[in-house]
Design a protein around this motif. Structure first.
Motif, PDB file in Angstrom:
ATOM      1  N   LYS A 295      79.879 -16.985  21.673  1.00 26.71           N
ATOM      2  CA  LYS A 295      79.967 -18.134  22.559  1.00 26.71           C
ATOM      3  C   LYS A 295      81.344 -18.244  23.217  1.00 26.71           C
ATOM      4  O   LYS A 295      82.368 -18.113  22.574  1.00 26.71           O
ATOM      5  CB  LYS A 295      79.685 -19.422  21.772  1.00 26.71           C
ATOM      6  CG  LYS A 295      78.228 -19.608  21.431  1.00 26.71           C
ATOM      7  CD  LYS A 295      77.400 -19.862  22.682  1.00 26.71           C
ATOM      8  CE  LYS A 295      75.944 -20.058  22.362  1.00 26.71           C
ATOM      9  NZ  LYS A 295      75.146 -20.292  23.590  1.00 26.71           N
ATOM     10  N   GLN A 296      81.322 -18.496  24.533  1.00 30.30           N
ATOM     11  CA  GLN A 296      82.531 -18.827  25.252  1.00 30.30           C
ATOM     12  C   GLN A 296      82.776 -20.331  25.116  1.00 30.30           C
ATOM     13  O   GLN A 296      81.962 -21.055  24.553  1.00 30.30           O
ATOM     14  CB  GLN A 296      82.401 -18.435  26.727  1.00 30.30           C
ATOM     15  CG  GLN A 296      82.117 -16.965  26.959  1.00 30.30           C
ATOM     16  CD  GLN A 296      83.227 -16.064  26.430  1.00 30.30           C
ATOM     17  OE1 GLN A 296      84.405 -16.363  26.636  1.00 30.30           O
ATOM     18  NE2 GLN A 296      82.852 -14.980  25.776  1.00 30.30           N
ATOM     19  N   ASP A 297      83.896 -20.797  25.657  1.00 30.93           N
ATOM     20  CA  ASP A 297      84.187 -22.225  25.578  1.00 30.93           C
ATOM     21  C   ASP A 297      83.123 -23.016  26.342  1.00 30.93           C
ATOM     22  O   ASP A 297      82.712 -22.634  27.439  1.00 30.93           O
ATOM     23  CB  ASP A 297      85.571 -22.502  26.161  1.00 30.93           C
ATOM     24  CG  ASP A 297      86.019 -23.927  25.889  1.00 30.93           C
ATOM     25  OD1 ASP A 297      85.840 -24.397  24.759  1.00 30.93           O
ATOM     26  OD2 ASP A 297      86.538 -24.566  26.827  1.00 30.93           O
ATOM     27  N   GLU A 298      82.665 -24.120  25.751  1.00 32.40           N
ATOM     28  CA  GLU A 298      81.602 -24.929  26.348  1.00 32.40           C
ATOM     29  C   GLU A 298      82.067 -26.376  26.502  1.00 32.40           C
ATOM     30  O   GLU A 298      81.846 -27.202  25.617  1.00 32.40           O
ATOM     31  CB  GLU A 298      80.347 -24.913  25.480  1.00 32.40           C
ATOM     32  CG  GLU A 298      79.662 -23.573  25.389  1.00 32.40           C
ATOM     33  CD  GLU A 298      78.430 -23.637  24.499  1.00 32.40           C
ATOM     34  OE1 GLU A 298      77.347 -23.245  24.972  1.00 32.40           O
ATOM     35  OE2 GLU A 298      78.547 -24.091  23.341  1.00 32.40           O
ATOM     36  N   PRO A 299      82.683 -26.721  27.626  1.00 31.91           N
ATOM     37  CA  PRO A 299      83.101 -28.118  27.829  1.00 31.91           C
ATOM     38  C   PRO A 299      81.881 -29.023  27.933  1.00 31.91           C
ATOM     39  O   PRO A 299      80.831 -28.612  28.440  1.00 31.91           O
ATOM     40  CB  PRO A 299      83.855 -28.071  29.165  1.00 31.91           C
ATOM     41  CG  PRO A 299      84.156 -26.621  29.396  1.00 31.91           C
ATOM     42  CD  PRO A 299      83.059 -25.856  28.743  1.00 31.91           C
ATOM     43  N   PRO A 300      81.977 -30.245  27.439  1.00 32.60           N
ATOM     44  CA  PRO A 300      80.850 -31.169  27.617  1.00 32.60           C
ATOM     45  C   PRO A 300      80.624 -31.433  29.101  1.00 32.60           C
ATOM     46  O   PRO A 300      81.580 -31.520  29.880  1.00 32.60           O
ATOM     47  CB  PRO A 300      81.310 -32.430  26.871  1.00 32.60           C
ATOM     48  CG  PRO A 300      82.793 -32.326  26.801  1.00 32.60           C
ATOM     49  CD  PRO A 300      83.099 -30.868  26.720  1.00 32.60           C
ATOM     50  N   GLN A 301      79.384 -31.563  29.493  1.00 34.02           N
ATOM     51  CA  GLN A 301      79.040 -31.713  30.902  1.00 34.02           C
ATOM     52  C   GLN A 301      79.281 -33.159  31.356  1.00 34.02           C
ATOM     53  O   GLN A 301      78.687 -34.091  30.834  1.00 34.02           O
ATOM     54  CB  GLN A 301      77.586 -31.316  31.131  1.00 34.02           C
ATOM     55  CG  GLN A 301      77.298 -29.866  30.776  1.00 34.02           C
ATOM     56  CD  GLN A 301      75.828 -29.496  30.892  1.00 34.02           C
ATOM     57  OE1 GLN A 301      74.984 -30.354  31.112  1.00 34.02           O
ATOM     58  NE2 GLN A 301      75.524 -28.229  30.723  1.00 34.02           N
TER      59      GLN A 301
END
Length: 807
Positions: A656-662
């Protein structure tokens, strides 16, 4: 003379004489009794043939009679298949790895022949029945050998083919008697006719005892190697192939190493029959000598999780079905993650021994589906001395501050914002003097004064959290928490009586598993997916008895509120006041991981729970007996190091890459005053903050006030007369005010705490922090009505609207 001797020998040879070397008199007596003395050989041969024929006929009649007699109550060969129905139930991970087999008396898990290594098949045939594929279910040489043993008084034994052993194990008993042997022979012939050789071999390998409760190769592979039978090596296969002859003798758990010699016999037989060469045999034997067996003899993986699953199965299907119904249970667990989680918890708890940390638990989930990927209930399940089998992940413990986000999310739903201004001061949260004092403290025993919600939550400051709970109402927070999955927080009248404002600081117990479900709401943008651990249950024949169907997500909070909570919990700059910039809450290359810690009073429980859009990880550390730990520092020691390692591993193994909250479109960024939270003020630092549209500030903060002072009475506010005539002066003050929403006796205890804090931090030489409170009582002098004061210019400030608290 020579001719006479030859004639004499020829004459003697015309007659039959039975002799035994060294016992000539026995032969003469035998001949005499049979009437064969001086009888020509041809006649003797004829008579012997007749006797043999009569004897054979008699033997056949006797055998036929015995077959009829013992065959009258024989079980049918078809029961071989029926016998396999009584199987252990297998619990598997999401990828098909067997975690545990549940059984009552015998551990039996049926596997197809194609899933059994060829080496194990060949080794078994070579050492037990080398002519298996050519015999008719029994061995003539075997029976001759058994007959010789009887004649030599060695007892009734030996001579059994694989087919006969199968019949004995499944359809008959193990008693060594002639009747049982006759039944065994009869059934073996029938079985050989009814089933193919491969079917017989498959049934045999699934039904032969391998020691203890292990029946069949799959259970044996779990018992000795803690692995699937399909994954066995040549050496491991040779070891198992040699066990059935005498499991108690050749078991490695018996305290000896007789299994090495037995494995050597198996390998030699395999070389003899051409299954392997000598080089392979030597290599395998060397492996056997160094063979490592399972640390525990019950063949269990993810022990806390499988016991959790077993209880669910018993509740749904009943204990009898679970233990002998051959259920095949596919769970949500990912054993690759589970294995690493167990390792990390064990290692980090050992490191924290000096802090009196005795145990730890961890859970990994997929928030979008609620699936549990790992469940570690203690540092070591098999540590009996320290109650290792106690599952702390599903036990109730005090959460400390770990559930503060629920209080703030409730506040956001009532119009408060991440910029809402609160005062972190020593405060007595009682409603009237007759009540008992409730004066909570911060973790570090410090008070910071003015603070905005973003920083209060990010740094887990206690006093603002209790104030916010009081403003939004305990019942509302408990209702939201219960809806999110905190099962122990039902807002019943009884529960509300038993818990007060300490709720936000850990005043009511929770389970780690429930916290994971609750935090999944924030990760999912405000919707709840209940946790799930079982995906499918099938019976031994493959018929699906249960298949998990995910429910529709339940909306708890709006996407906007969930985004605000998630963004605050990932804001490393905001939490640096308490945790520093390089704490264990930071995951390298993943700045968008939201995380919250919690520690209870007297440091009996320490928590760290964090999540991304894809995965959530929760960790607890403490002691099973609830004894306090030493100075565990949240974000540095205790649960945080476990959380950091485990979250890093999960994100790495899943690529997984970084996943900022939408960010929802209805959330906007606004530049605000860094201290008061209103619109920027000249000369004051600013920062950017997210707001849900409609809640952003429209004016400067109310802490900045230009007060109208009486010109006639120093140190007092101008009265209405003075103000109407413009007879006053103005001066800027810093005004920190809070009302006490819980007071029932008219006292403002919150303001008392604020005033005390100001006196402690700002001396009298800072008059701007001490605005006058009394109003002037000046009245106009009637003897000089023309005395009109000169108006003083005024500055009107539009205060930031404060949401009306909803109890």
């Amino acid at each position: 003379m020579l001719d006479y001797s030859r004639r004499l020998r020829r004459r003697r040879n015309r007659y039959f004489t039975f002799t035994i070397p060294g016992i000539s008199h026995f032969g003469r007596n035998f001949n005499r009794k049979l009437g064969l003395q001086n009888t020509p050989r041809i006649i003797v041969a004829s008579r012997l043939a007749k006797y043999a024929l009569f004897g054979l006929i008699g033997l056949i009649i006797v055998m036929f009679g015995l077959f009829l007699w013992y065959g009258r109550d024989l079980p049918t060969p078809g029961k071989l298949i029926a016998a396999q129905a009584n199987q252990s139930s297998g619990i598997y991970d999401r990828n098909g790895a067997l975690l545990y087999s549940v059984y009552q008396d015998q551990n039996r898990i049926y596997v197809n022949l194609k899933d059994i290594p060829k080496y194990l098949q060949q080794g078994t045939i070579a050492v037990e029945d080398k002519n298996f594929y050519t015999n008719k279910g029994f061995s003539i040489t075997g029976y001759l050998r058994a007959g010789l043993n009887i004649a030599l008084l060695r007892g009734l034994s030996g001579g059994s083919t694989l087919t006969q052993q199968l019949v004995k194990n499944v359809l008959l008993s193990s008693e060594q008697t002639i009747p049982r042997k006759i039944k065994e022979l009869m059934l073996s012939i029938q079985v050989d006719r009814k089933y193919s050789k491969d079917e017989i071999l498959e049934m045999y390998l699934n039904d032969v005892p391998y020691g203890g409760t292990a029946i069949g190769v799959q259970a044996a592979s779990q018992l000795y190697f803690n692995k699937e039978v399909k994954d066995l090596s040549l050496a491991q296969s040779a070891f198992l192939a040699g066990l059935p002859q005498s499991p108690s003798v050749y078991s490695p758990f018996s305290g000896n190493k007789y299994y090495i010699q037995r494995s050597q016999v198996v390998l030699a037989a395999m070389v003899r029959d051409g299954y392997i060469n000598q080089k392979q045999a030597d290599s395998a034997l060397a492996e056997v000598k160094k063979m490592q067996f399972a640390e525990n003899s019950i063949g269990i993986k993810a022990p806390h999780f499988v016991m959790y699953i077993k209880q669910q199965l018993i509740q749904q299907f009943g204990e009898a079905v679970v233990e002998s119904g051959g259920l095949r249970v596919k769970t949500t667990l990912d054993y690759n993650i589970e294995k690493e989680a167990e390792k990390i918890v064990k290692e980090e708890v050992a490191k924290a021994k000096s802090l009196k940390v005795g145990n730890g638990a961890a859970v990994v989930t997929i928030p979008k589906t609620g699936e549990i990927l790992a469940m570690v209930g203690s540092a070591d399940y098999f540590d009996i001395d320290n109650d290792g089998n106690f599952n702390a992940a599903i036990s109730y413990r005090q959460p400390g501050s770990s559930l503060k986000p629920i209080t703030y999310a409730t506040a956001f739903s009532r119009g408060y914002t991440a910029a809402t201004f609160l005062m972190d001061t020593k405060t007595n949260f009682k409603a009237q003097d007759s009540e008992k004092d409730y004066i909570p403290v911060n973790y570090d025993d410090k008070y910071r004064g003015p603070i905005q919600v973003r920083f209060a939550l990010a740094n887990s400051i206690n006093i603002p959290a209790v104030k916010m709970l009081a403003m939004v109402g305990v019942k509302n927070v408990m209702q939201n928490a219960h809806s999110m999955g905190i099962s122990n927080w039902q807002p019943t009248d009884e529960n509300l009586r038993n818990v007060g404002y300490s709720l936000v600081l850990g005043g009511r117990d929770v389970r780690l598993l429930d916290e994971m479900e609750a935090y999944g709401v924030f990760a999912n943008g405000g919707t709840k997916m209940p946790l799930v651990s079982i995906l499918e249950v099938a019976d031994a024949k493959g018929n699906v008895l249960f298949k998990y169907k995910a429910p529709s997500p339940q909306r708890i909070f709006s996407q906007e509120i969930s985004f605000l909570i998630s963004h605050i919990l990932l804001d490393n700059a905001a939490r640096s006041m308490e945790f520093g910039t390089y704490s264990q809450l930071v995951i390298p290359n993943h700045p968008s991981v939201s995380v919250k810690t919690g520690t209870t009073n007297e440091i009996r429980d320490n928590w760290t729970v964090g999540y991304t859009l894809s995965y959530a990880v929760g960790v607890w550390v403490g002691n099973n007996d609830n004894s306090p730990m030493s100075k565990v520092s949240s974000g540095i020691t205790g649960a945080a190091p476990i959380w950091n390692r485990l979250m890093s591993f999960v994100l790495k193994i899943k690529g997984k890459q970084d996943e900022p909250p939408q960010k929802p479109d209805n959330v906007i960024a606004v530049q605000i005053d860094a201290l008061g939270g209103g619109l920027p003020r000249d000369g004051q630092p600013t920062r950017s903050e997210y707001f849900i549209k409609g809640t952003e500030p429209t004016g400067q903060s109310t802490i900045y006030q230009k007060l109208k002072l009486s010109k006639h009475q120093e140190g007092k506010l101008a009265n209405s007369l003075e103000i109407s005539k413009g007879d006053y002066d103005t001066k800027d003050y810093m005004v920190f005010k809070e009302s006490d929403p819980i007071s029932t006796d008219g006292k403002n205890r919150w303001q008392e705490g604020i005033d005390a804090w100001i006196k402690e931090h700002y001396a009298a030489d800072h008059p701007e922090y001490y605005p006058p409170k009394d109003t002037s009582d000046y009245k106009e002098d009637s003897s000089n009505p023309t005395d009109t004061p000169t108006p003083t210019p005024t500055e009107t400030l539009t205060p930031t609207p404060t949401p009306t608290p909803t109890p």
